[in-house]
Design an enzyme around this catalytic site. Structure first.
Site, short mmCIF file in Angstrom:
data_model
loop_
_atom_site.label_atom_id
_atom_site.label_comp_id
_atom_site.label_asym_id
_atom_site.label_seq_id
_atom_site.Cartn_x
_atom_site.Cartn_y
_atom_site.Cartn_z
NE ARG A 87 -2.22 -1.50 3.47
CZ ARG A 87 -1.89 -0.57 4.48
NH1 ARG A 87 -1.75 0.86 4.43
NH2 ARG A 87 -1.06 -1.08 5.59
CE1 TYR A 127 1.27 -7.07 -3.42
CE2 TYR A 127 0.36 -5.70 -1.71
CZ TYR A 127 0.84 -6.63 -2.16
OH TYR A 127 1.41 -7.72 -1.16
N GLY A 128 -2.76 -5.31 -4.04
CA GLY A 128 -3.65 -5.74 -2.77
C GLY A 128 -4.40 -4.35 -2.39
N GLY A 129 -4.39 -3.94 -1.50
CA GLY A 129 -5.25 -2.80 -0.82
C GLY A 129 -5.32 -1.63 -1.71
CE LYS A 135 -7.07 -3.62 5.32
NZ LYS A 135 -5.72 -4.17 5.20
CG HIS A 161 -6.92 -3.24 10.00
ND1 HIS A 161 -5.71 -2.90 10.30
CD2 HIS A 161 -6.92 -4.32 9.08
CE1 HIS A 161 -4.85 -3.48 9.39
NE2 HIS A 161 -5.61 -4.24 8.72
CB SER A 180 -0.55 -3.49 7.93
OG SER A 180 -1.72 -2.84 7.58
CE LYS A 222 -5.57 -7.03 10.44
NZ LYS A 222 -4.10 -6.65 10.53
CB THR A 223 -3.57 -14.01 8.88
OG1 THR A 223 -4.14 -12.56 8.32
CG2 THR A 223 -3.90 -15.04 8.37
CG ASN A 224 0.01 -15.69 11.93
OD1 ASN A 224 0.64 -17.13 12.08
ND2 ASN A 224 0.24 -14.98 11.16
CG ASP A 247 -7.56 -7.25 6.81
OD1 ASP A 247 -6.43 -7.13 7.68
OD2 ASP A 247 -7.79 -6.57 5.82
NE ARG A 298 5.04 -6.65 13.65
CZ ARG A 298 5.60 -7.87 13.22
NH1 ARG A 298 6.81 -8.00 13.86
NH2 ARG A 298 4.91 -8.51 12.86
N GLY A 356 0.15 -20.10 18.76
CA GLY A 356 -0.84 -21.04 19.56
C GLY A 356 -0.82 -20.65 21.02
CG ASN A 361 -0.35 -15.33 20.71
OD1 ASN A 361 0.50 -15.27 21.71
ND2 ASN A 361 -0.25 -15.02 19.41
P1 GTP Z 1 -2.63 -7.64 7.55
O1 GTP Z 1 -2.77 -8.66 6.61
O2 GTP Z 1 -1.31 -6.95 6.99
O3 GTP Z 1 -3.62 -6.79 8.06
O4 GTP Z 1 -1.81 -8.54 8.48
P2 GTP Z 1 -2.16 -9.35 9.86
O5 GTP Z 1 -2.37 -8.46 11.07
O6 GTP Z 1 -3.09 -10.45 9.51
O7 GTP Z 1 -0.57 -10.14 10.10
P3 GTP Z 1 -0.25 -11.65 10.26
O8 GTP Z 1 -1.07 -12.66 11.00
O9 GTP Z 1 -0.17 -12.02 8.76
O10 GTP Z 1 1.03 -11.51 10.74
C1 GTP Z 1 2.29 -10.81 10.30
C2 GTP Z 1 3.73 -11.36 10.58
O11 GTP Z 1 3.64 -11.37 12.06
C3 GTP Z 1 3.96 -12.79 10.09
O12 GTP Z 1 5.05 -12.75 9.64
C4 GTP Z 1 3.38 -13.69 11.39
O13 GTP Z 1 4.37 -14.98 11.31
C5 GTP Z 1 3.85 -12.81 12.59
N1 GTP Z 1 3.45 -13.00 13.71
C6 GTP Z 1 1.87 -13.34 13.76
N2 GTP Z 1 1.59 -13.80 15.08
C7 GTP Z 1 2.78 -13.70 15.91
C8 GTP Z 1 2.92 -13.78 17.07
O14 GTP Z 1 2.20 -14.25 18.04
N3 GTP Z 1 4.19 -13.68 17.49
C9 GTP Z 1 5.30 -13.34 16.79
N4 GTP Z 1 6.37 -13.14 17.17
N5 GTP Z 1 5.14 -13.06 15.37
C10 GTP Z 1 3.80 -13.40 14.89
C1 SPV Z 2 -2.97 -4.61 5.04
O1 SPV Z 2 -1.81 -3.95 4.72
O2 SPV Z 2 -3.25 -4.37 6.11
C2 SPV Z 2 -3.20 -5.73 4.30
C3 SPV Z 2 -3.30 -6.01 3.15
O3 SPV Z 2 -4.56 -6.69 4.95
S1 SPV Z 2 -3.84 -5.01 1.82
O4 SPV Z 2 -4.92 -5.55 1.19
O5 SPV Z 2 -2.68 -4.62 0.82
O6 SPV Z 2 -4.03 -3.46 2.63
MN MN Z 3 -5.02 -5.58 7.04
#
Ligand code: GTP
Ligand code: SPV
Ligand code: MN
Length: 590
Positions: A81, A209-211, A218, A238, A260, A264-266, A287, A406, A500, A502
């Site tokens: 973005r 690209y993406g967003g 977004k 978000h 971002s 979140k995904t994790n 997301d 973070r 996990g 968490n």
């Molecule tokens: P967007 O799609 O950009 O909005 O991001 P998101 O918030 O969904 O982030 P995502 O879960 O993809 O995590 C991004 C990075 O953080 C990855 O490289 C993960 O491996 C790392 N990560 C996620 N959860 C943890 C955690 O609990 N601890 C650590 N150290 N890293 C993490």
């Molecule tokens: C973010 O950047 O928070 C994303 C990826 O989830 S994008 O769709 O490019 O915004």
């Molecule tokens: Mn996002």
């Protein structure tokens, strides 16, 4: 002026006149060779895929191990973005707020229409009707994206409810968001992502690209929707949405806002650790969440999306088994590397890369093999932990809202707000180190209130007022927490194992929700007693545990002084209640 309006014979019968008229207008501006109205069918998807394979824009992956999956390499100058090129174009600059770049609507239209003029000559214009949210939910909202990128069409089909059913719903709703997109020449000097919330319109030029380009995500579901949500009395956030079921069979729904690439995904796809048998976690969204006060005084949430555009690096069998298993078929990979078997590869996976994200033979000296913001696009239903509640038209009731960032230092592993108002301050104070999800320097601490700094379509002062007003309407509001999975020691090693594990922190939160566990009352909020987090077996040293659960009063005083200073830019629109909360915390810090 152009020719008078006449419906074209190729316009589908389901197309409302307002959509057809707008397509006509855009054709007059962009002069495409062909117009294709997307139905969302399998055959259409196959034909577009074949076309992109033939042109070399998509590369096939190993058919045996990754059936139906493809690699897309975006232009190396177009990998994230672009916040400095993203504008909110409200009639009054004050309404966009100091948190957004602003341009007057007339000037913005003139500037970007000049770029759109004739830009689709020789190209196909795709009309992409989509619905954000379940097709039968009163909370869902539709849009139409016009784009000249078939890659965007393939992604929108995974990420949204795309095609004829959405077009039919637009006919019933009588309203839709107009999103106009062209990749243009991908020249970063001729790139703008513009939003016109008062017109329910988006114009995006010069990025694929993406967003920047998948306008349902977004641009619509956060920037435009947050504006609509304010006037209509709901929230567009978000946030991930996750269902957590205890061994006793009690299910709670939790929403969490992290900036971002901050987890979140994790968290949405979390797999319970061996130490927590009987716990089940299911994903509703990873997301974006749309939150509505319900008739029972609770807050209800839907996920407006239908797929994940997830960060690839770091995703592996151990860190996120659900994501890892989701992306083994019918997935589009963007800017990942390849191994010798033509399988997608990124940092964090086993094996060795052979080709880097730019298609060059991999060489360590060229930096990471996969771009740090490389992504997978996959349907939510491919997730083994997909929650059927994702389709509930009324959404799911939220028990807890989590904010997080973070942060190497300061922010403890977890703390809880005293009440909704204090929670709004907690969200407004979120700060996080920047990531590769947006162009610019990585690892710089910046304020990212509610993880919405890049996505709130209006003035943050008004936004916080709106959050406070929503709280007033909830007789049974979610509890609000703040987490930080990213504390580090001096050597840069994470103090907390994350992923996990968490769930141990989430269990404490749900015990708080159920009134089953007490807390230490600290200056910044309620915190768990060490024994209530059940950290045994994690091998965390006493010093690390102390750091994770400590409140460093002098450091917090300076943090809040900074926050107060940053609040000044929001002027009279800053709700006084937030300053009261901030001053109350300062007093408690002594
Ligand atoms: P967007 O799609 O950009 O909005 O991001 P998101 O918030 O969904 O982030 P995502 O879960 O993809 O995590 C991004 C990075 O953080 C990855 O490289 C993960 O491996 C790392 N990560 C996620 N959860 C943890 C955690 O609990 N601890 C650590 N150290 N890293 C993490
Ligand atoms: C973010 O950047 O928070 C994303 C990826 O989830 S994008 O769709 O490019 O915004
Ligand atoms: Mn996002």
């Amino acid at each position: 002026m152009g020719k008078p309006y006449a419906r074209a014979s190729s316009t589908p019968s389901a197309a409302p006149e307002a959509v057809d008229r707008w397509v006509h207008e855009v054709c007059a501006l962009t002069e495409p060779d062909r117009v294709h109205w997307c139905t969302g069918s399998e055959a259409e998807n196959a034909a577009l895929t074949a076309q992109l394979l033939a042109s070399g824009e998509l590369e096939p992956l190993n058919e045996e191990t990754y059936p139906g999956s493809y690699l897309y390499r975006s232009n190396p100058s177009d990998v994230a973005r672009v916040e400095h090129l993203t504008f909110v174009c409200t009639r009054s600059q004050a309404d966009a707020g100091p948190n957004n770049h602003w341009m007057a609507p007339d000037a913005a239209h003139a500037k970007i229409d000049a770029l759109f003029a004739g830009c689709m000559r020789g190209r196909t214009l795709y009309v992409v009707p989509y619905c954000m949210g379940p097709l039968d939910s009163p909370y869902s909202r539709c849009g139409v994206e016009i784009t000249d990128s078939a890659y965007v069409v393939l992604n929108m089909r995974i990420m949204t409810r795309m095609g004829t059913p959405a077009l039919e719903r637009i006919g019933r709703d009588g309203i839709f968001v107009r999103g106009l997109h062209s990749t243009g020449t991908l020249d970063p000097e001729r790139r703008f992502i513009m939003h016109f919330p008062e017109e329910l319109a988006i114009k995006s030029f010069g990025s694929g690209y993406g967003g920047n380009a998948l306008l349902g995500k977004k641009c619509h579901a956060l920037r435009i929707a947050s504006w609509q949500a304010r006037t209509e009395g709901w929230l567009a956030e978000h946030m991930l949405l996750v269902a957590i079921e205890s061994p006793a069979g009690e299910t709670h729904y939790v929403a969490a806002a992290f900036p971002s690439a901050c987890g979140k995904t994790n968290l949405a796809m979390l797999i319970p650790p061996d130490s927590m048998p009987g716990w089940k976690v299911r994903t509703i969204g990873d997301d974006i969440a749309w939150l509505h006060p319900g008739p029972d005084g609770r807050l209800y949430a839907i996920n407006p999306e239908a797929g994940y555009f997830g960060v690839a690096p770091g995703t592996n069998r151990k860190s996120n088994r659900n994501a890892y298993d989701s992306v083994t078929r019918d997935t589009i990979f963007t800017n990942v590397a390849l191994n010798a078997a033509r399988e997608p590869w990124w940092e964090g996976l086993e094996g060795t890369p052979v080709t880097d994200w730019q298609g060059r033979p991999y060489q360590a000296g060229n930096g990471p093999a996969a771009h740090p913001n490389s992504r997978f696009t996959v349907a939510a239903r491919r997730n083994p932990a997909w929650a059927p509640e994702s389709e509930h038209p009324a959404g799911v009731p939220i028990s807890a809202i989590i904010f997080g960032g973070r942060r190497r230092t300061l922010a403890p592993l977890v703390y809880e707000a005293r009440d909704w108002r204090h929670g709004v301050l907690m969200g407004a104070g979120v700060a996080s180190e920047t990531t590769a999800a947006a162009t610019g320097q990585v690892g710089v601490l910046r304020r990212d209130p509610m993880a919405m700094k890049p996505f709130c379509g209006y003035h943050f002062g008004d936004y916080w007022r709106h959050w406070l007003a929503i709280g007033e309407r909830l007789s049974n509001p979610p509890r609000i927490f703040h987490v930080n999975w990213f504390r580090q020691d001096e050597a840069g090693k994470f103090l907390w194992p994350g992923f996990g594990e968490n769930l141990r922190v989430l269990r404490w939160m749900l015990d708080r929700v159920a009134g089953r566990v007490g807390a230490r009352d600290t200056a910044i909020g309620h915190m768990p007693a060490r024994e209530d987090l059940a950290l045994e077996g994690l091998g965390i040293s006493a010093a690390a545990t102390h750091a994770l659960l400590d409140v460093d009063a002098p450091a917090w005083r300076s943090e809040l002084a900074h926050l107060a200073k940053e609040f000044e830019q929001y002027g009279a629109r800053l709700p006084p209640a937030l300053l009261d909360e901030l001053n109350g915390t300062l007093r408690r810090l002594g």
